[in-house]
Write an enzyme that holds these catalytic residues in place. Structure first.
Site, PDB file in Angstrom:
ATOM      1  N   ASP A  36     -21.961 -46.695   9.753  1.00 59.15           N
ATOM      2  CA  ASP A  36     -23.317 -46.148   9.591  1.00 59.15           C
ATOM      3  C   ASP A  36     -23.924 -45.745  10.935  1.00 59.15           C
ATOM      4  OD1 ASP A  36     -23.858 -48.654  10.669  1.00 59.15           O
ATOM      5  OD2 ASP A  36     -25.492 -49.112   9.283  1.00 59.15           O
ATOM      6  N   THR A  44     -27.542 -46.895   5.966  1.00 55.37           N
ATOM      7  CA  THR A  44     -26.844 -48.150   5.685  1.00 55.37           C
ATOM      8  C   THR A  44     -26.719 -48.382   4.185  1.00 55.37           C
ATOM      9  OG1 THR A  44     -27.687 -49.072   7.757  1.00 55.37           O
ATOM     10  CG2 THR A  44     -26.826 -50.630   6.141  1.00 55.37           C
ATOM     11  N   THR A  45     -27.752 -48.058   3.454  1.00 57.72           N
ATOM     12  CA  THR A  45     -27.696 -48.165   1.993  1.00 57.72           C
ATOM     13  C   THR A  45     -26.571 -47.309   1.435  1.00 57.72           C
ATOM     14  OG1 THR A  45     -30.073 -48.599   1.819  1.00 57.72           O
ATOM     15  CG2 THR A  45     -28.973 -47.733  -0.151  1.00 57.72           C
ATOM     16  N   GLU A  96     -40.873 -52.763  13.196  1.00 58.89           N
ATOM     17  CA  GLU A  96     -40.801 -51.309  13.013  1.00 58.89           C
ATOM     18  C   GLU A  96     -42.117 -50.682  12.557  1.00 58.89           C
ATOM     19  OE1 GLU A  96     -36.144 -50.605  11.653  1.00 58.89           O
ATOM     20  OE2 GLU A  96     -37.709 -50.744  10.133  1.00 58.89           O
ATOM     21  N   ILE A 125     -34.060 -43.286  11.862  1.00 56.37           N
ATOM     22  CA  ILE A 125     -34.496 -44.613  11.443  1.00 56.37           C
ATOM     23  C   ILE A 125     -35.130 -44.521  10.055  1.00 56.37           C
ATOM     24  CG2 ILE A 125     -36.046 -46.536  11.989  1.00 56.37           C
ATOM     25  CD1 ILE A 125     -35.930 -45.546  14.942  1.00 56.37           C
ATOM     26  N   GLY A 126     -34.654 -45.337   9.124  1.00 58.11           N
ATOM     27  CA  GLY A 126     -35.265 -45.391   7.805  1.00 58.11           C
ATOM     28  C   GLY A 126     -34.798 -44.361   6.807  1.00 58.11           C
TER      29      GLY A 126
END
Length: 210
Positions: free
Chosen positions: A85, A17-18, A146, A12-13
């Site tokens: 992703d 996706t970027t 989050e 996560i993070g």
């Protein structure tokens, strides 16, 4: 392009996706992104994990299955490469962390039936960053649900991913993303593009960003 189907994964993070968006634009690829923003159980899960973990994991598995199943039945004549992703196996890994044993065993039975029908990526790019970097990224993107994720949860997810990849000898390139800035540093994107220009045997490979 050597590959027809690649997956960007990570905790996560971490920025998967970027990176997937940037690669899809540069390579004129078909992009399949995980749909999470409209999941009705996600914010509830972070507030009350024990009550909402099972419906959350079931709903994510159903949505991921729907998305990835379509890859088998549809072709884009203008885009030979597909980038996602997430791995479908993500369902099982998060469920293992989030569910009690009895619920996980039931969940795994469903997963095993569905998993056989899913197309597997030819190469996995796994972005790895320390938990403090993940937390900084999570704070920066500022999704309200989050903001209270504990370090231990992120560490458990990280361990689950790396152990699974190594145990199943998945063809994967681990990228040290401790200093990753795919938006503002073109050299970081070039490292990934270079990875995608090479063929790999099954196993794990490791690289870092400049």
């Amino acid at each position: 392009m050597i590959y027809n189907y690649i997956t960007i994964e990570g905790n996560i993070g971490v920025g998967k996706t970027t990176l997937a968006n940037i690669l899809a634009e540069k390579l004129n690829a078909r992009l399949v992104l995980e749909q999470f923003s409209d999941n009705p159980f996600l914010s509830k899960f972070y507030k009350n994990p024990e009550q909402y973990a099972f419906p959350l994991e079931l709903s994510f598995m159903a949505e991921r299955y729907k998305q990835l199943k379509e890859l088998i039945h549809t072709r884009d004549l203008f885009k030979s490469l597909t980038i996602t992703d997430y791995l479908f196996t993500k369902c099982l890994l998060f469920a293992k962390v989030n569910l009690p044993d009895e619920e996980f065993r039931l969940y795994q039975k469903l997963f095993d039936i569905i998993h056989q029908q899913i197309l597997k990526p030819e190469l996995l790019i796994y972005l790895h960053a320390p938990v403090n970097k993940l937390q900084a990224n999570i704070k920066k993107r500022n999704r309200s649900y989050e903001q209270a994720i504990p370090d231990e949860y992120l560490f458990n997810i990280q361990e689950m991913y790396t152990n699974y990849i190594k145990q199943h000898n998945i063809k994967a390139v681990f990228v040290d993303a401790s200093n990753a800035d795919f938006i503002n540093n073109p050299a970081h994107v070039e490292v990934i593009l270079d990875i995608l220009s090479k063929e790999y045997e099954h196993g794990q490979y490791y690289t870092s960003l400049p």
